[in-house]
Scaffold this motif. Structure first.
Motif: not given
Length: 257
Positions: A3-8, A26-33, A76-81, A97-103
Motif C-alpha cells: 500500500m502506497r501511503v502519503v502521510c500528512l 505491507k505499506s510504503e510511505i511515498v510522500a510527506l505533506v 501513484k499513491p493508494d491512500i492518504a493518512v 487516492f483510490p483508497g481515500g484519505c483517512i484522518n
C-alpha cells in the motif's frame, strides 16, 4: 501488494505514526505533506523517520497548486493518512487516492469536531477519545473507521487529557492499520445533526473569568482545569485592567492514611 501511503503529519503523534508506518512490510510511505514553516512541530523528526528525499516532501499551503497535485499523483499513491494535520483538505486532493484519505482526530466523534477537543471534553462534559475517519470537505464529518474512548478524570487538566489522547491516538492507529491494509473495515456514517463542533477562536469565549459573575463550582473548576496547560497562558481574571492567569493543581485524598 504494497500500500502506497502519503502521510500528512505534524506534532508528536505525527512523528510516531510515520515512524511506525515506516517499519510496516505491507505499506510504503511515498510522500510527506507538512505544515509550512512557522506552524510546524516535530517536522525534523518526521522527515528523518520517513527517510524520504526532499522532492517527496510537500507543504500544506501548496495543496491547491496543480503542480503539487500532479507531483503527488505521479507517485501513484493508494491512500492518504492525516495525523494531527491542521489544514482542511479539498476534494481535488482527496480524489488523488483510490483508497481515500483517512484522518486521526483526538476526539470521540461526533463530539468535539474541530479545534481543541481536550479542552471541550472537560468544559462541556462530552466524551473524550480518538477517532480514525475518512476525510471529506466538511471538518471531521467523514465516515468513522474506528474509535477509542478515554476516561476523563476529575483531576485531569487540559494538559493531562491531551497526553492521554496522544497515547490513545497512537494505539488506535496501530491497532486499526492492519485492518485497513486488509480491507476489513466497515465505516459508520456520521449524523451531521449529532455531536459538537468548536473553532479555534471559541476559547476566547471562556478564558476570562468574570469576578462579578455567578458560576457553579463545577463549571468554574472545569474551565480553569481545561485551560491549565503549562507553559501556555490559560484562563484569567481581569482586575483594574491587569490580567492574572490561573492554573490548578489537584491532590486526591489518601484513603489509606
Amino acid at each position: 501488494m504494497i500500500m502506497r501511503v502519503v502521510c500528512l503529519a505534524n506534532n508528536f503523534v505525527g512523528e510516531k505514526v510515520v515512524s511506525w508506518l515506516k517499519k510496516q512490510k505491507k505499506s510504503e510511505i511515498v510522500a510527506l505533506v507538512l505544515h509550512p514553516p512557522g506552524k510546524q512541530r516535530y517536522v525534523e523528526e518526521i522527515i528523518l523517520e520517513s527517510q524520504l528525499p526532499e522532492n517527496r516532501v510537500f507543504f500544506a499551503d501548496t495543496l491547491d497548486n496543480d503542480t503539487t497535485l500532479m507531483e503527488i499523483q505521479k507517485l501513484k499513491p493508494d491512500i492518504a493518512v492525516s495525523v494531527y494535520f491542521g489544514y482542511i483538505l479539498k476534494q481535488k486532493f482527496i480524489e488523488l487516492f483510490p483508497g481515500g484519505c483517512i484522518n486521526l482526530h483526538p476526539a470521540y466523534l461526533p463530539y468535539n469536531r474541530g479545534a481543541n477537543p481536550n479542552i471541550w471534553s472537560i468544559v462541556d462534559g462530552t466524551p473524550a477519545g480518538s477517532t480514525l475517519h475518512y476525510v471529506n470537505e466538511k471538518i471531521d464529518m467523514g465516515d468513522i473507521i474506528a474509535q477509542k474512548q478515554v476516561r476523563v478524570a476529575m483531576t485531569d487538566t487540559g494538559f493531562s487529557l491531551y497526553e492521554k489522547l496522544e497515547k490513545a491516538s497512537i494505539s488506535l492507529f496501530k491497532d486499526t492499520w492492519p485492518e485497513i491494509e486488509a480491507g476489513r473495515i466497515h465505516p459508520v456514517h456520521q449524523n451531521p445533526d449529532e455531536g459538537t463542533y468548536h473553532k479555534l477562536a471559541d476559547i476566547s469565549k471562556i478564558d476570562e473569568i468574570d469576578l462579578d459573575r455567578m458560576y457553579k463550582a463545577r463549571d468554574l473548576i472545569n474551565i480553569i482545569r481545561a485551560r491549565t496547560f503549562p507553559p501556555y497562558n490559560g484562563a484569567y481574571v481581569l482586575d483594574n485592567g491587569e490580567k492574572t492567569y490561573l492554573n490548578i493543581q489537584f491532590k486526591t485524598e489518601d484513603k489509606f492514611q
